[in-house]
Design an enzyme around this catalytic site. Structure first.
Site, short mmCIF file in Angstrom:
data_model
loop_
_atom_site.label_atom_id
_atom_site.label_comp_id
_atom_site.label_asym_id
_atom_site.label_seq_id
_atom_site.Cartn_x
_atom_site.Cartn_y
_atom_site.Cartn_z
N ASP A 139 35.47 -16.04 -28.00
CA ASP A 139 35.09 -17.46 -28.06
C ASP A 139 35.40 -18.21 -26.75
OD1 ASP A 139 34.29 -16.91 -30.61
OD2 ASP A 139 35.88 -18.04 -31.61
N ARG A 176 27.62 -19.80 -41.28
CA ARG A 176 27.93 -18.47 -41.81
C ARG A 176 29.27 -18.46 -42.56
NH1 ARG A 176 29.01 -14.45 -39.99
NH2 ARG A 176 27.44 -12.98 -40.59
N ARG A 199 25.90 -9.75 -37.00
CA ARG A 199 27.02 -10.17 -37.83
C ARG A 199 26.93 -9.74 -39.30
NH1 ARG A 199 28.90 -16.05 -35.71
NH2 ARG A 199 30.86 -15.30 -36.50
N PRO A 200 26.98 -8.42 -39.54
CA PRO A 200 26.92 -7.95 -40.93
C PRO A 200 28.18 -8.35 -41.72
CG PRO A 200 27.39 -6.13 -39.42
CD PRO A 200 27.12 -7.33 -38.57
N ILE A 201 28.12 -8.16 -43.04
CA ILE A 201 29.28 -8.51 -43.89
C ILE A 201 29.74 -7.27 -44.67
CG2 ILE A 201 28.98 -11.00 -44.19
CD1 ILE A 201 27.49 -9.81 -46.90
N ASP A 202 29.36 -6.08 -44.16
CA ASP A 202 29.68 -4.85 -44.89
C ASP A 202 31.19 -4.68 -45.13
OD1 ASP A 202 29.58 -4.63 -42.02
OD2 ASP A 202 29.97 -2.49 -42.22
N LEU A 203 32.01 -5.13 -44.19
CA LEU A 203 33.46 -4.91 -44.36
C LEU A 203 34.04 -5.83 -45.45
CD1 LEU A 203 34.40 -4.52 -40.58
CD2 LEU A 203 34.08 -2.71 -42.28
N LYS A 235 39.17 -25.19 -35.81
CA LYS A 235 37.98 -24.95 -36.66
C LYS A 235 38.13 -23.64 -37.42
CE LYS A 235 34.03 -23.02 -34.85
NZ LYS A 235 33.66 -21.78 -35.54
N ASN A 236 38.55 -22.60 -36.73
CA ASN A 236 38.55 -21.29 -37.37
C ASN A 236 39.72 -21.09 -38.34
OD1 ASN A 236 36.20 -20.74 -36.09
ND2 ASN A 236 37.06 -19.34 -34.57
N CYS A 280 23.01 -14.49 -36.04
CA CYS A 280 22.90 -15.73 -35.29
C CYS A 280 22.73 -15.38 -33.83
CB CYS A 280 24.08 -16.65 -35.55
SG CYS A 280 25.59 -16.11 -34.81
N VAL A 305 33.13 -7.60 -28.56
CA VAL A 305 33.23 -8.04 -29.96
C VAL A 305 31.84 -8.28 -30.57
CG1 VAL A 305 34.18 -9.76 -31.54
CG2 VAL A 305 35.52 -9.00 -29.57
N ARG A 359 29.41 -28.50 -33.83
CA ARG A 359 30.03 -27.65 -34.86
C ARG A 359 31.51 -27.47 -34.59
NH1 ARG A 359 28.28 -22.03 -34.81
NH2 ARG A 359 30.12 -22.01 -36.11
C1 LIG Z 1 34.81 -19.06 -38.54
C2 LIG Z 1 35.47 -18.06 -37.65
O1 LIG Z 1 36.66 -17.79 -37.79
N1 LIG Z 1 34.73 -17.53 -36.70
C3 LIG Z 1 35.33 -16.58 -35.78
C4 LIG Z 1 35.39 -15.23 -36.44
O2 LIG Z 1 34.06 -14.88 -36.81
P1 LIG Z 1 33.83 -13.65 -37.80
O3 LIG Z 1 34.89 -13.65 -38.82
O4 LIG Z 1 32.42 -13.73 -38.25
O5 LIG Z 1 34.01 -12.44 -36.80
P2 LIG Z 1 34.42 -10.96 -37.13
O6 LIG Z 1 35.79 -10.71 -36.58
O7 LIG Z 1 34.17 -10.68 -38.56
O8 LIG Z 1 33.36 -10.15 -36.27
C5 LIG Z 1 33.72 -9.32 -35.20
C6 LIG Z 1 32.75 -8.16 -35.10
O9 LIG Z 1 32.81 -7.40 -36.30
C7 LIG Z 1 31.52 -7.19 -36.82
N2 LIG Z 1 31.60 -7.15 -38.30
C8 LIG Z 1 32.23 -8.15 -38.98
C9 LIG Z 1 32.29 -8.14 -40.35
C10 LIG Z 1 31.69 -7.07 -41.03
O10 LIG Z 1 31.70 -7.01 -42.28
N3 LIG Z 1 31.07 -6.10 -40.33
C11 LIG Z 1 31.01 -6.09 -38.97
O11 LIG Z 1 30.44 -5.20 -38.36
C12 LIG Z 1 30.75 -8.42 -36.33
O12 LIG Z 1 29.36 -8.20 -36.35
C13 LIG Z 1 31.30 -8.59 -34.94
O13 LIG Z 1 30.63 -7.74 -34.04
O14 LIG Z 1 35.92 -14.28 -35.51
C14 LIG Z 1 35.12 -14.10 -34.33
C15 LIG Z 1 35.77 -13.01 -33.50
O15 LIG Z 1 36.99 -13.42 -33.01
C16 LIG Z 1 35.01 -15.43 -33.59
O16 LIG Z 1 34.12 -15.28 -32.52
C17 LIG Z 1 34.50 -16.54 -34.50
O17 LIG Z 1 34.64 -17.78 -33.87
C1 LIG Z 2 31.29 -17.91 -33.04
C2 LIG Z 2 31.99 -18.98 -33.41
O1 LIG Z 2 32.04 -19.49 -34.66
P1 LIG Z 2 31.34 -19.02 -36.01
O2 LIG Z 2 31.97 -17.74 -36.44
O3 LIG Z 2 31.67 -20.13 -36.94
O4 LIG Z 2 29.87 -18.87 -35.71
C3 LIG Z 2 32.83 -19.75 -32.45
O5 LIG Z 2 33.65 -20.56 -32.92
O6 LIG Z 2 32.67 -19.57 -31.23
#
Ligand SMILES: CC(=O)N[C@H]1[C@@H](OP(=O)(O)OP(=O)(O)OC[C@H]2O[C@@H](n3ccc(=O)[nH]c3=O)[C@H](O)[C@@H]2O)O[C@H](CO)[C@@H](O)[C@@H]1O
Ligand SMILES: C=C(OP(=O)(O)O)C(=O)O
Length: 418
Positions: free
Chosen positions: A305, A93, A122-126, A22-23, A117, A327, A397
């Site tokens: 995960d 997301r 789960r911010p997107i600042d980065l 999936k990822n 969620c 994480v 999902r």
């Molecule tokens: C679709 C997908 O691939 N989902 C995976 C992806 O989610 P995803 O890509 O959302 O996870 P991230 O690695 O970005 O998030 C890890 C941490 O970084 C923080 N963060 C992230 C981005 C940002 O701009 N700012 C920030 O602070 C998040 O809140 C979290 O605490 O990696 C996660 C961590 O291995 C997995 O649990 C998810 O299954």
């Molecule tokens: C957190 C997960 O996925 P997503 O980032 O798609 O919410 C996950 O696959 O466990």
């Protein structure tokens, strides 16, 4: 509302095949927006999340054809939209992963802000920090992020945390930027490598994926390619834990031991036998499961995960385990549900102390997120009586036919549409 019903089952036995990851598939489908020609993808899992990302691409103007045997063809040669609306982003997301490709291809993207969620804010600042460094102008307002750039120019981008999504989004945006982009403290997950391989197949020039420094030399345009996605290491890990918890003997096919190192190591620490072969693993647990400690970390650390599934297993292990989640800030919702089944778990901030009990009891529980749902299924396999799991759309999902796959191993599990 549909439910999954699980009854106490005999030790699981047999073989089960893991689907495409999936990822991997979500960013890879998003990346298909970058190609001027059609791309063919193999081993695409039939998941709700895949449907949603395909809907996002279709709304942008891609033509997607679903073929038999997990193959899809995507043609994004005539995309004409640069927007992903709230109705789609709120369903998943990962829809936000179209921002990098759209910025690269159209010079503009308007995407609904993904909310938090059940597992964290789960911010997107980065992601935005990366786009800004490449020269994009970013406006956030009315629940949307709008990014635009006449041209993107490569730069050095240091990620404060090795975010998987930010690494992927920036890597995709940088494929056609002028000059060289370097992502430092990049995520090293196998899914990043899979995405880089796909992009390189399209003609991108990406080096270092799988290490903490990724170097992208921008190219003029990307072409069509064919790519098979890697197997889902989290799905594989889930069946491995199912085998261990039930005292079973299961061979998990299409599982790459190299991607499963922390899971294999922790199962072995619990006294479980794991045999590694080229593309499959055999898991046998003939003497129960011992406690162990777990700390989730970015790859190659223990995957967040798999934390919930391990917590389910540790709740019936011999002894006390400590589980630390580093994480996500709120990924212990399953603990409350496992406690309803008789588990002895105490949460203190980001740590959980799990005191193994002899038995769990079947109960009515709720899947609060995808992996929480998987953990409750696993708990249901060894709990006395019947476990009824609600909100199973979370499970759909990320797991292809989980009831069928477990039933094939002898589990008493079925879906009820009541
Ligand atoms: C679709 C997908 O691939 N989902 C995976 C992806 O989610 P995803 O890509 O959302 O996870 P991230 O690695 O970005 O998030 C890890 C941490 O970084 C923080 N963060 C992230 C981005 C940002 O701009 N700012 C920030 O602070 C998040 O809140 C979290 O605490 O990696 C996660 C961590 O291995 C997995 O649990 C998810 O299954
Ligand atoms: C957190 C997960 O996925 P997503 O980032 O798609 O919410 C996950 O696959 O466990």
């Amino acid at each position: 509302m549909a439910k999954i019903i699980v009854e106490k089952s005999a030790p699981l036995k047999g073989t089960v095949r893991v689907s495409g990851a999936k990822n991997s598939v979500l960013p890879i489908i998003a990346a298909s927006l970058l190609a001027q020609e059609h791309c063919t993808l193999e081993d695409i899992p039939e998941l709700k999340d895949v449907e949603v990302i395909c809907e996002v691409l279709t709304s942008i103007g891609s033509d997607i054809k679903k073929k038999p045997n997990g193959i899809i063809e995507i043609n994004s040669s005539r995309i004409d939209n640069f927007e992903a609306p709230y109705e789609l982003v709120r369903k998943m997301r990962a829809s936000f992963l179209v921002m990098g490709p759209l910025l690269a291809r159209m010079g503009r993207a308007r995407i609904a802000l993904p909310g938090g969620c059940a597992i964290g804010t789960r911010p997107i600042d980065l992601h935005l920090k990366g786009f800004h460094a490449l020269g994009a102008k970013i406006d956030v307002g009315h629940g949307y992020v709008e990014a635009s750039a006449e041209k993107l120019v490569g730069d050095k981008i240091y990620l404060d945390f090795p975010s998987v999504g930010a690494t992927e989004n920036i890597m995709m945006a940088a494929t056609m930027a002028e000059g060289i982009t370097i992502i430092q403290n990049a995520a090293e997950e196998p899914e990043i490598v899979d995405l880089a391989n796909y992009l390189n197949g399209m003609g991108a020039q990406i080096k270092g994926a799988g290490t903490d420094t990724i170097r992208i030399q921008g190219v003029q345009a990307l072409k069509g390619t064919r790519h098979a996605v890697i197997p889902d290491r989290v799905e594989a890990g889930t069946y491995m834990v199912a085998a261990a918890m039930t005292g079973g003997d299961v061979t998990v096919l299409n599982a790459l031991p190299d991607h499963l190192k922390p899971i294999i190591a922790k199962l072995k620490e619990c006294g479980v036998e794991v045999q590694e072969n080229g593309d499959h693993v055999r898991v046998r647990a003939l003497n129960g499961v011992n406690s162990t400690d777990i700390k989730t970390l970015p790859y190659p650390g223990f995957p967040t995960d798999m934390q919930a599934q391990f917590m389910a297993m540790l709740s019936i292990a011999k002894g006390t385990s400590v589980v630390i989640e580093t994480v996500f800030e709120n990924r212990f919702m399953h603990a409350g549900e496992l406690k309803r089944m008789g588990a002895d778990i105490k949460i203190e901030g980001r740590s959980a102390v799990v005191q193994g009990v002899d038995k769990l009891q079947g109960a009515q529980v709720t899947a609060t997120d995808l992996r929480a749902g998987a953990a409750l299924i696993l708990a249901g396999l060894i709990a006395d009586g019947k476990t009824e799991i609600g909100d199973i759309y979370h499970i759909e999902r990320g797991y292809v036919g989980i009831e069928d796959k477990l039933r094939q191993l002898g589990a008493k599990i079925y879906r009820s549409e009541d």
